[in-house]
Design a protein around this motif. Sequence first.
Motif, PDB file in Angstrom:
ATOM      1  N   PHE A 186       0.738  -1.088  -0.168  1.00  0.00           N
ATOM      2  CA  PHE A 186      -0.058   0.036   0.037  1.00  0.00           C
ATOM      3  C   PHE A 186       0.848   1.052  -0.074  1.00  0.00           C
ATOM      4  O   PHE A 186       1.191   1.898   1.035  1.00  0.00           O
ATOM      5  CB  PHE A 186      -0.903  -0.197   1.248  1.00  0.00           C
ATOM      6  CG  PHE A 186      -2.268   0.907   1.298  1.00  0.00           C
ATOM      7  CD1 PHE A 186      -1.934   2.310   1.443  1.00  0.00           C
ATOM      8  CD2 PHE A 186      -3.492   0.483   1.402  1.00  0.00           C
ATOM      9  CE1 PHE A 186      -3.132   3.335   1.333  1.00  0.00           C
ATOM     10  CE2 PHE A 186      -4.394   1.244   1.499  1.00  0.00           C
ATOM     11  CZ  PHE A 186      -4.308   2.494   1.335  1.00  0.00           C
ATOM     12  N   PRO A 187       1.627   1.718  -1.159  1.00  0.00           N
ATOM     13  CA  PRO A 187       2.345   2.779  -1.191  1.00  0.00           C
ATOM     14  C   PRO A 187       1.360   4.204  -1.145  1.00  0.00           C
ATOM     15  O   PRO A 187       0.067   3.810  -1.501  1.00  0.00           O
ATOM     16  CB  PRO A 187       2.954   2.745  -2.737  1.00  0.00           C
ATOM     17  CG  PRO A 187       2.401   1.581  -3.415  1.00  0.00           C
ATOM     18  CD  PRO A 187       1.544   0.995  -2.770  1.00  0.00           C
ATOM     19  N   ILE A 225       1.870 -10.353  -4.963  1.00  0.00           N
ATOM     20  CA  ILE A 225       1.625  -9.243  -4.114  1.00  0.00           C
ATOM     21  C   ILE A 225       0.602  -8.452  -5.049  1.00  0.00           C
ATOM     22  O   ILE A 225       0.415  -8.292  -6.156  1.00  0.00           O
ATOM     23  CB  ILE A 225       2.771  -8.533  -3.911  1.00  0.00           C
ATOM     24  CG1 ILE A 225       2.435  -7.666  -2.534  1.00  0.00           C
ATOM     25  CG2 ILE A 225       3.442  -7.671  -5.001  1.00  0.00           C
ATOM     26  CD1 ILE A 225       3.820  -7.131  -1.966  1.00  0.00           C
ATOM     27  N   VAL A 226      -0.335  -7.978  -4.104  1.00  0.00           N
ATOM     28  CA  VAL A 226      -1.493  -6.952  -4.680  1.00  0.00           C
ATOM     29  C   VAL A 226      -0.944  -5.584  -4.265  1.00  0.00           C
ATOM     30  O   VAL A 226      -0.658  -5.326  -2.990  1.00  0.00           O
ATOM     31  CB  VAL A 226      -2.622  -7.316  -3.790  1.00  0.00           C
ATOM     32  CG1 VAL A 226      -4.067  -6.534  -4.152  1.00  0.00           C
ATOM     33  CG2 VAL A 226      -3.153  -8.718  -4.140  1.00  0.00           C
ATOM     34  N   ILE A 227      -1.116  -4.536  -5.159  1.00  0.00           N
ATOM     35  CA  ILE A 227      -0.705  -3.456  -5.156  1.00  0.00           C
ATOM     36  C   ILE A 227      -1.892  -2.221  -5.143  1.00  0.00           C
ATOM     37  O   ILE A 227      -2.480  -2.533  -6.382  1.00  0.00           O
ATOM     38  CB  ILE A 227       0.455  -3.000  -5.905  1.00  0.00           C
ATOM     39  CG1 ILE A 227       1.624  -4.158  -5.881  1.00  0.00           C
ATOM     40  CG2 ILE A 227       1.360  -1.819  -5.516  1.00  0.00           C
ATOM     41  CD1 ILE A 227       2.991  -4.129  -6.785  1.00  0.00           C
ATOM     42  N   ASN A 228      -1.671  -1.287  -4.443  1.00  0.00           N
ATOM     43  CA  ASN A 228      -2.781  -0.171  -4.985  1.00  0.00           C
ATOM     44  C   ASN A 228      -2.439   0.687  -5.928  1.00  0.00           C
ATOM     45  O   ASN A 228      -1.275   0.572  -6.487  1.00  0.00           O
ATOM     46  CB  ASN A 228      -3.235   0.465  -3.640  1.00  0.00           C
ATOM     47  CG  ASN A 228      -2.200   1.592  -3.241  1.00  0.00           C
ATOM     48  OD1 ASN A 228      -1.419   1.660  -3.882  1.00  0.00           O
ATOM     49  ND2 ASN A 228      -2.404   2.067  -1.961  1.00  0.00           N
ATOM     50  N   ASP A 229      -3.235   1.541  -6.386  1.00  0.00           N
ATOM     51  CA  ASP A 229      -2.765   2.484  -7.240  1.00  0.00           C
ATOM     52  C   ASP A 229      -2.443   3.897  -7.094  1.00  0.00           C
ATOM     53  O   ASP A 229      -2.319   4.812  -7.809  1.00  0.00           O
ATOM     54  CB  ASP A 229      -4.188   2.728  -8.352  1.00  0.00           C
ATOM     55  CG  ASP A 229      -5.183   3.538  -7.620  1.00  0.00           C
ATOM     56  OD1 ASP A 229      -5.053   3.485  -6.329  1.00  0.00           O
ATOM     57  OD2 ASP A 229      -5.917   4.170  -8.327  1.00  0.00           O
ATOM     58  N   ARG A 230      -1.860   4.049  -5.690  1.00  0.00           N
ATOM     59  CA  ARG A 230      -1.372   5.256  -5.515  1.00  0.00           C
ATOM     60  C   ARG A 230      -0.046   5.814  -5.690  1.00  0.00           C
ATOM     61  O   ARG A 230       0.250   7.015  -5.653  1.00  0.00           O
ATOM     62  CB  ARG A 230      -1.653   5.344  -3.520  1.00  0.00           C
ATOM     63  CG  ARG A 230      -2.882   5.095  -3.340  1.00  0.00           C
ATOM     64  CD  ARG A 230      -3.031   5.719  -1.796  1.00  0.00           C
ATOM     65  NE  ARG A 230      -4.192   5.488  -1.276  1.00  0.00           N
ATOM     66  CZ  ARG A 230      -4.901   5.834  -0.232  1.00  0.00           C
ATOM     67  NH1 ARG A 230      -3.800   6.611   0.838  1.00  0.00           N
ATOM     68  NH2 ARG A 230      -6.212   5.870   0.325  1.00  0.00           N
ATOM     69  N   THR A 231       0.651   4.820  -6.457  1.00  0.00           N
ATOM     70  CA  THR A 231       1.887   5.466  -7.109  1.00  0.00           C
ATOM     71  C   THR A 231       1.591   6.105  -8.304  1.00  0.00           C
ATOM     72  O   THR A 231       2.526   6.874  -9.023  1.00  0.00           O
ATOM     73  CB  THR A 231       2.777   4.205  -7.346  1.00  0.00           C
ATOM     74  OG1 THR A 231       2.247   3.525  -8.623  1.00  0.00           O
ATOM     75  CG2 THR A 231       3.377   3.503  -6.417  1.00  0.00           C
ATOM     76  N   GLU A 232       0.242   6.048  -8.580  1.00  0.00           N
ATOM     77  CA  GLU A 232      -0.307   6.835  -9.866  1.00  0.00           C
ATOM     78  C   GLU A 232      -0.190   6.005 -11.227  1.00  0.00           C
ATOM     79  O   GLU A 232      -0.505   6.443 -12.101  1.00  0.00           O
ATOM     80  CB  GLU A 232       0.307   8.325 -10.221  1.00  0.00           C
ATOM     81  CG  GLU A 232       0.305   9.180  -8.630  1.00  0.00           C
ATOM     82  CD  GLU A 232      -0.086  10.354  -8.782  1.00  0.00           C
ATOM     83  OE1 GLU A 232      -1.145  10.635  -9.762  1.00  0.00           O
ATOM     84  OE2 GLU A 232       0.041  11.173  -7.909  1.00  0.00           O
ATOM     85  N   ILE A 233       0.326   4.719 -10.641  1.00  0.00           N
ATOM     86  CA  ILE A 233       0.281   3.919 -12.114  1.00  0.00           C
ATOM     87  C   ILE A 233      -0.879   2.563 -11.454  1.00  0.00           C
ATOM     88  O   ILE A 233      -1.024   1.965 -10.498  1.00  0.00           O
ATOM     89  CB  ILE A 233       1.459   3.261 -12.216  1.00  0.00           C
ATOM     90  CG1 ILE A 233       2.458   4.183 -12.379  1.00  0.00           C
ATOM     91  CG2 ILE A 233       1.466   2.158 -13.333  1.00  0.00           C
ATOM     92  CD1 ILE A 233       3.720   3.491 -12.602  1.00  0.00           C
TER      93      ILE A 233
END
Length: 432
Positions: A186-187, A225-233
Amino acid sequence: MTLLPKDTPGDTDWFVHDRFGLFIHWGIYAAAARHEWVKKYEEITDEEYQRYFDHFDPDLYDPRAWARLAKQAGMKYFVVTTKHHDGFCLWDTQLTDYKAPNTAAGRDLIKPMVQAFRAEGLKVGFYHSLIDWHHPEFPIDSVHPQCNDEEFLKANQDRDMSKYAEYLHGQVRELLTNYGKIDVLFPDFSYSGRPGTELLAPGKGKDDWQAEKLIEMVRELQPGIVINDRTEIPQDYVTPEQMQPHGWVTRDGEPVIWEACHTFSGSWGYHRDEYTWKSPEMLIQMLIDSVSKGGNLLLNVGPNGRGEFEPRAVARLEAVGEWMRLHSRAIYGCTQSEFDAPPDCRYTQNGKRLYLHLFAWPYRNVYLPGLGGKIAYAQLLNDASEIKMIDTSKVGSGGGKWLSSLGADTVILDLPVQKPNVIVPVVELFLK
Ligand code: GLC
């Protein structure tokens, strides 16, 4: 019609099944006890902020107790702030001295937490701040605590974002190498969508911290791993924050996997004097509402400076847990229903089982349009007691003058006058 988001690179099967997780915001700001953004809100300098580092002494920290509470609440995963915006690191990073082992805590606080939650069967997630109000190379942007300090701003020209990016990538590498399988990343902090933050932002955010390269490394180190979109990607899921969306969340018109994250009281970090606490009823309704729209709920606790969940948090987790003990099958594995729920209700659905969550208890009858001829059996979920039904597709207008305006596709449930003694009653409907 049930919506199905497109496949994404991470392993999201468990994520969309499990639906409910615990967010943990913990750091030295717990000592200030007035919001995890206290450094920014009060424009505190590094020198002044040092007092929280010096007095952070979580002597009652017992991650097994945290993990037990989360499990009892029905949560299936947790996401902890390894580093928040203030730059303080909870683990034993080799890349800075600004870390828990150098406080009175004297040790890596992440390791035992990961072990404890795993032992209770929960999946592991790391929140990690992309911005950093302590690192000397992170340029002063418009959300930096010292952004109004003219003198301080001058130093910006000497700050080198690429050196910060190297630090950021190095820390994420440590976190994804030294703690076994990590299920969620969760970046956090996207500049876009926050009016004004672009102004002083060092660049375009994602280019500055080299988000593409970062994600590539993350996928290499932790393939599922499951990654959110807060890196803007855009990656596996999106994270509406402190709000409930009006329906299934979409991006460019396509449904996406999503997770609402919420606080108990407004602040994410421990906040002693905040009194805007949500009731257990509201929290349970938020969980149901999320699943009824195809999403997850990540519910946050901010442990205090001694390392405990405060009584207000414990009471709420326990209340949610008691509801989940009786109703979790209306949450796990469920998603948005193909049917539209009547007023004051939500539907969740898992195959042939349709769950009617009653946010307001009606007087005796609830009307379910569109279900005529489709229900084989109905029961209250909390005690498996039968709920009798009238199916207008069978009785037609012969059902009496009261029913004539309903049409022939409605099921009428005959509920007890007394609301069952649970926070949100649920009727389990078995579809034919
Ligand atoms: C925000 C805030 C932050 C919190 C987070 C949780 O981006 O900056 O304090 O950690 O959202 O979603």
